[in-house]
Design a protein around this motif. Structure first.
Motif, PDB file in Angstrom:
ATOM      1  N   LEU A   1      38.551  -9.638 -55.192  1.00 35.63           N
ATOM      2  CA  LEU A   1      39.920 -10.110 -55.456  1.00 35.63           C
ATOM      3  C   LEU A   1      40.987  -9.299 -54.745  1.00 35.63           C
ATOM      4  CD1 LEU A   1      39.703 -10.787 -59.308  1.00 35.63           C
ATOM      5  CD2 LEU A   1      39.719 -12.483 -57.467  1.00 35.63           C
ATOM      6  N   HIS A   2      40.763  -7.989 -54.606  1.00 37.49           N
ATOM      7  CA  HIS A   2      41.837  -7.109 -54.140  1.00 37.49           C
ATOM      8  C   HIS A   2      41.476  -6.267 -52.919  1.00 37.49           C
ATOM      9  CE1 HIS A   2      43.505  -8.255 -57.984  1.00 37.49           C
ATOM     10  NE2 HIS A   2      42.520  -7.654 -58.634  1.00 37.49           N
ATOM     11  N   GLY A   3      40.246  -6.388 -52.438  1.00 35.40           N
ATOM     12  CA  GLY A   3      39.852  -5.580 -51.286  1.00 35.40           C
ATOM     13  C   GLY A   3      39.561  -4.132 -51.625  1.00 35.40           C
ATOM     14  N   THR A   4      39.323  -3.823 -52.888  1.00 34.75           N
ATOM     15  CA  THR A   4      39.000  -2.457 -53.308  1.00 34.75           C
ATOM     16  C   THR A   4      37.716  -1.981 -52.621  1.00 34.75           C
ATOM     17  OG1 THR A   4      39.975  -2.905 -55.470  1.00 34.75           O
ATOM     18  CG2 THR A   4      38.513  -0.986 -55.304  1.00 34.75           C
ATOM     19  N   PRO A   5      37.685  -0.753 -52.094  1.00 33.93           N
ATOM     20  CA  PRO A   5      36.458  -0.255 -51.456  1.00 33.93           C
ATOM     21  C   PRO A   5      35.292  -0.253 -52.444  1.00 33.93           C
ATOM     22  CG  PRO A   5      38.317   1.151 -50.901  1.00 33.93           C
ATOM     23  CD  PRO A   5      38.806   0.209 -51.971  1.00 33.93           C
ATOM     24  N   LEU A   6      34.137  -0.650 -51.965  1.00 32.86           N
ATOM     25  CA  LEU A   6      32.943  -0.690 -52.813  1.00 32.86           C
ATOM     26  C   LEU A   6      32.384   0.713 -53.038  1.00 32.86           C
ATOM     27  CD1 LEU A   6      31.037  -3.770 -51.377  1.00 32.86           C
ATOM     28  CD2 LEU A   6      31.950  -3.571 -53.690  1.00 32.86           C
TER      29      LEU A   6
ATOM     30  N   CYS B   1      29.619  29.369 -61.669  1.00 31.82           N
ATOM     31  CA  CYS B   1      30.777  28.545 -62.007  1.00 31.82           C
ATOM     32  C   CYS B   1      30.327  27.301 -62.755  1.00 31.82           C
ATOM     33  CB  CYS B   1      31.529  28.115 -60.747  1.00 31.82           C
ATOM     34  SG  CYS B   1      32.011  29.477 -59.663  1.00 31.82           S
ATOM     35  N   ASP B   2      30.887  27.095 -63.942  1.00 31.52           N
ATOM     36  CA  ASP B   2      30.693  25.833 -64.642  1.00 31.52           C
ATOM     37  C   ASP B   2      31.774  24.882 -64.157  1.00 31.52           C
ATOM     38  OD1 ASP B   2      28.506  26.677 -66.148  1.00 31.52           O
ATOM     39  OD2 ASP B   2      29.801  27.584 -67.652  1.00 31.52           O
ATOM     40  N   VAL B   3      31.401  24.037 -63.227  1.00 31.33           N
ATOM     41  CA  VAL B   3      32.377  23.184 -62.552  1.00 31.33           C
ATOM     42  C   VAL B   3      32.862  22.083 -63.499  1.00 31.33           C
ATOM     43  CG1 VAL B   3      32.737  21.622 -60.599  1.00 31.33           C
ATOM     44  CG2 VAL B   3      31.288  23.660 -60.331  1.00 31.33           C
ATOM     45  N   PRO B   4      34.162  21.936 -63.657  1.00 34.58           N
ATOM     46  CA  PRO B   4      34.655  20.847 -64.508  1.00 34.58           C
ATOM     47  C   PRO B   4      34.363  19.491 -63.875  1.00 34.58           C
ATOM     48  CG  PRO B   4      36.472  21.902 -63.349  1.00 34.58           C
ATOM     49  CD  PRO B   4      35.252  22.730 -63.070  1.00 34.58           C
ATOM     50  N   VAL B   5      33.776  18.630 -64.651  1.00 30.19           N
ATOM     51  CA  VAL B   5      33.453  17.280 -64.191  1.00 30.19           C
ATOM     52  C   VAL B   5      34.218  16.301 -65.068  1.00 30.19           C
ATOM     53  CG1 VAL B   5      31.632  15.572 -63.861  1.00 30.19           C
ATOM     54  CG2 VAL B   5      31.171  17.983 -63.378  1.00 30.19           C
ATOM     55  N   ARG B   6      35.150  15.587 -64.465  1.00 28.75           N
ATOM     56  CA  ARG B   6      36.007  14.674 -65.220  1.00 28.75           C
ATOM     57  C   ARG B   6      35.590  13.227 -64.974  1.00 28.75           C
ATOM     58  NH1 ARG B   6      39.356  18.697 -63.173  1.00 28.75           N
ATOM     59  NH2 ARG B   6      40.436  19.944 -64.769  1.00 28.75           N
ATOM     60  N   GLY B   7      35.845  12.410 -65.958  1.00 25.42           N
ATOM     61  CA  GLY B   7      35.544  10.997 -65.830  1.00 25.42           C
ATOM     62  C   GLY B   7      34.417  10.579 -66.749  1.00 25.42           C
ATOM     63  N   VAL B   8      34.214   9.288 -66.840  1.00 22.91           N
ATOM     64  CA  VAL B   8      33.200   8.707 -67.706  1.00 22.91           C
ATOM     65  C   VAL B   8      32.291   7.819 -66.871  1.00 22.91           C
ATOM     66  CG1 VAL B   8      32.790   7.201 -69.684  1.00 22.91           C
ATOM     67  CG2 VAL B   8      34.754   8.757 -69.688  1.00 22.91           C
ATOM     68  N   GLU B   9      30.994   7.937 -67.091  1.00 21.08           N
ATOM     69  CA  GLU B   9      30.048   7.067 -66.393  1.00 21.08           C
ATOM     70  C   GLU B   9      30.206   5.639 -66.903  1.00 21.08           C
ATOM     71  OE1 GLU B   9      25.238   6.570 -65.589  1.00 21.08           O
ATOM     72  OE2 GLU B   9      26.002   8.298 -66.692  1.00 21.08           O
ATOM     73  N   THR B  10      30.520   4.717 -66.001  1.00 21.54           N
ATOM     74  CA  THR B  10      30.758   3.325 -66.398  1.00 21.54           C
ATOM     75  C   THR B  10      29.546   2.435 -66.175  1.00 21.54           C
ATOM     76  OG1 THR B  10      31.745   2.915 -64.218  1.00 21.54           O
ATOM     77  CG2 THR B  10      33.238   3.475 -66.034  1.00 21.54           C
ATOM     78  N   GLY B  11      28.512   2.943 -65.513  1.00 19.48           N
ATOM     79  CA  GLY B  11      27.236   2.265 -65.411  1.00 19.48           C
ATOM     80  C   GLY B  11      27.276   0.901 -64.758  1.00 19.48           C
ATOM     81  N   HIS B  12      26.438  -0.007 -65.278  1.00 16.09           N
ATOM     82  CA  HIS B  12      26.302  -1.345 -64.703  1.00 16.09           C
ATOM     83  C   HIS B  12      27.640  -2.090 -64.709  1.00 16.09           C
ATOM     84  CE1 HIS B  12      22.191  -0.364 -66.169  1.00 16.09           C
ATOM     85  NE2 HIS B  12      21.842  -0.907 -65.023  1.00 16.09           N
ATOM     86  N   LYS B  13      28.344  -2.004 -65.818  1.00 14.18           N
ATOM     87  CA  LYS B  13      29.617  -2.710 -65.921  1.00 14.18           C
ATOM     88  C   LYS B  13      30.616  -2.172 -64.901  1.00 14.18           C
ATOM     89  CE  LYS B  13      32.046  -2.082 -69.648  1.00 14.18           C
ATOM     90  NZ  LYS B  13      32.496  -2.135 -71.056  1.00 14.18           N
ATOM     91  N   GLY B  14      30.588  -0.859 -64.652  1.00 10.48           N
ATOM     92  CA  GLY B  14      31.499  -0.268 -63.680  1.00 10.48           C
ATOM     93  C   GLY B  14      31.252  -0.770 -62.270  1.00 10.48           C
ATOM     94  N   ILE B  15      29.971  -0.904 -61.893  1.00 12.00           N
ATOM     95  CA  ILE B  15      29.645  -1.432 -60.568  1.00 12.00           C
ATOM     96  C   ILE B  15      30.107  -2.886 -60.460  1.00 12.00           C
ATOM     97  CG2 ILE B  15      27.750  -2.116 -59.037  1.00 12.00           C
ATOM     98  CD1 ILE B  15      28.293   0.852 -58.941  1.00 12.00           C
ATOM     99  N   THR B  16      29.908  -3.665 -61.533  1.00 16.59           N
ATOM    100  CA  THR B  16      30.343  -5.062 -61.521  1.00 16.59           C
ATOM    101  C   THR B  16      31.860  -5.156 -61.414  1.00 16.59           C
ATOM    102  OG1 THR B  16      28.434  -5.670 -62.886  1.00 16.59           O
ATOM    103  CG2 THR B  16      30.230  -7.254 -62.758  1.00 16.59           C
ATOM    104  N   GLU B  17      32.578  -4.338 -62.166  1.00 15.69           N
ATOM    105  CA  GLU B  17      34.047  -4.342 -62.104  1.00 15.69           C
ATOM    106  C   GLU B  17      34.535  -4.001 -60.699  1.00 15.69           C
ATOM    107  OE1 GLU B  17      35.028  -1.520 -65.126  1.00 15.69           O
ATOM    108  OE2 GLU B  17      35.340  -3.062 -66.655  1.00 15.69           O
ATOM    109  N   ASN B  18      33.900  -3.005 -60.085  1.00 16.16           N
ATOM    110  CA  ASN B  18      34.282  -2.586 -58.737  1.00 16.16           C
ATOM    111  C   ASN B  18      34.032  -3.693 -57.718  1.00 16.16           C
ATOM    112  OD1 ASN B  18      32.758  -0.947 -56.130  1.00 16.16           O
ATOM    113  ND2 ASN B  18      34.885  -0.447 -56.598  1.00 16.16           N
ATOM    114  N   TRP B  19      32.893  -4.378 -57.856  1.00 14.91           N
ATOM    115  CA  TRP B  19      32.545  -5.485 -56.953  1.00 14.91           C
ATOM    116  C   TRP B  19      33.532  -6.631 -57.108  1.00 14.91           C
ATOM    117  CZ3 TRP B  19      29.495 -10.026 -58.703  1.00 14.91           C
ATOM    118  CH2 TRP B  19      29.085 -10.859 -57.652  1.00 14.91           C
ATOM    119  N   VAL B  20      33.876  -6.971 -58.344  1.00 18.31           N
ATOM    120  CA  VAL B  20      34.848  -8.038 -58.598  1.00 18.31           C
ATOM    121  C   VAL B  20      36.213  -7.655 -58.022  1.00 18.31           C
ATOM    122  CG1 VAL B  20      36.148  -9.213 -60.423  1.00 18.31           C
ATOM    123  CG2 VAL B  20      33.657  -8.967 -60.611  1.00 18.31           C
ATOM    124  N   SER B  21      36.601  -6.406 -58.189  1.00 24.47           N
ATOM    125  CA  SER B  21      37.877  -5.944 -57.647  1.00 24.47           C
ATOM    126  C   SER B  21      37.870  -5.986 -56.119  1.00 24.47           C
ATOM    127  CB  SER B  21      38.168  -4.518 -58.132  1.00 24.47           C
ATOM    128  OG  SER B  21      39.426  -4.073 -57.694  1.00 24.47           O
TER     129      SER B  21
END
Length: 387
Positions: free
Chosen positions: A317-322, A294-314
């Protein structure tokens, strides 16, 4: 707060990369307001990038006490991560540390304890957790699609480094300067993903390390480690900076098939019925369960360093799970510490490892390190973990 005022401690390769995307407002809810570095040339670089909008501090303590930031990113040499994070937490600041969490688990455990007491948001820059391939693998395993795990094998040898890389700084590839080689410098992401995707740490391991096997260095540049898990599964981790061309292949076998991540692709060989069920019910001679590739469909884009920073900031501010809680940095570090200790003792090492024994052996390596000069490294030798 409508946005997070951020500071960066350490404007080297990674610190400057973080500074660039923050200055360019690529994390909408964050604003870079302060940086710290001991190199005066960095002051001019920051001014060239941001004008006068970012304050420059010569010491971490002056930044922490300035009142100009709500949160800090720690992007300094490995040994100082834990101590600086602890100081920041005690000043009431949120913290995001670069990988690895530290050099040895004892100092990281203290950091985790202070972080929990502070009530602040604590993250770690495990940017590979934003990769949809590894997120999908984690989903397949946690959902039971792969069944009970039997074996994990990660060959990650595409870290080739020439001798000139190690010669670029006297601190590189030394016990006193970096606290390790390929395990401490190149592999923290893979060691984290190994345990994060499977949600398992081994119960014990046996490692064989080549210290300066392919380079004129004192730390490990080649590692083969065999691990055993509580459920009876086994694993292998092979890594090196001395092979070209290298390989990056992660294979996980379970009761219901096998998953391989290689060349940016996830492939699932799925058994129609579980191997254990087939083994119990099949009455022929040779035979095996029906298998679908099975070639499993993988959706989404790797956001890398900036993605981790955005998640931490969120999260602030908003209690978003890390996605990458800072407390989890100790898990991959425990693996690398255990591999070092196993090689030093030429024996099996149980996990959790003996932290005091590891620190004793590490300090022996530090004291004999070519980088040790009393004017530079006396603080590193402090077994309390301060820097």
């Amino acid at each position: 707060m409508s946005f997070v005022r951020m500071g960066i401690v350490g404007i080297g390769n990674m610190g400057s990369a973080h500074a660039k995307y923050l200055i360019q407002n690529e994390v909408p809810e964050a604003q870079l307001t302060a940086v710290c570095d001991t190199n005066p040339e960095k002051r001019e670089w920051i001014r060239s990038q941001s004008g006068d909008s970012v304050q420059f501090f010569d010491t971490p303590e002056s930044l922490f006490e300035s009142g100009s930031v709500d949160a800090v990113m720690i992007a300094t040499p490995h040994y100082s991560h834990s101590e600086l994070a602890i100081k920041a937490f005690r000043r009431g600041l949120h913290v995001l540390v670069e990988k690895p969490a530290g050099v040895y688990t004892k100092q990281v455990r203290e950091m985790n304890e202070v972080a929990a007491q502070s009530g602040k948001v604590f993250g770690i820059m495990f940017n590979q957790r934003t990769n949809p391939l590894y997120q999908k693998l984690r989903d397949l395993i946690s959902s039971g699609e792969l069944g009970d795990l039997k074996r994990t094998i990660w060959i990650i040898t595409n870290w080739y480094r020439p001798q000139s890389y190690y010669n670029s700084g006297g601190w590189r590839a030394t016990w006193a300067g970096e606290g390790g080689g390929v395990l401490a410098n190149q592999d923290p992401h893979q060691l984290d993903l190994w345990q994060w995707t499977t949600n398992m740490l081994p119960k014990r391991l046996r490692a064989f390390c080549g210290f300066g096997k392919y380079h004129d260095i004192e730390v490990e540049d080649d590692v083969t480690a065999y691990v055993e898990y509580e459920n009876g599964a086994t694993g292998l981790f092979v890594t090196s900076t001395g092979e070209a061309p290298g390989t990056n292949r992660f294979e996980i076998s379970g009761d219901r098939g096998k998953v391989v991540i290689e060349d940016g692709k996830l492939t699932f060989w799925r058994l129609r019925i579980s191997e254990r069920q087939f083994n119990k019910e099949y009455n022929g001679g040779f035979g095996q369960p029906e298998c679908w590739k099975c070639d499993v469909p993988v959706r989404g884009v790797e956001t890398g360093h900036k993605g981790i920073t955005e998640n931490w900031v969120s999260a602030i501010l908003h209690g978003t799970p890390l996605l990458a809680p800072g407390e989890e940095g100790i898990r991959g570090l425990q693996l690398s510490n255990a591999m070092h200790l196993s090689a030093w003792l030429d024996n099996w090492v149980e996990i959790p490892l003996d932290e005091e024994l590891y620190l004793e052996k590490l300090n022996e390596k530090i004291e004999a390190s070519t980088f040790v000069k009393k004017s530079q490294c006396a603080k590193i030798l402090d077994v309390r973990g301060t820097f």
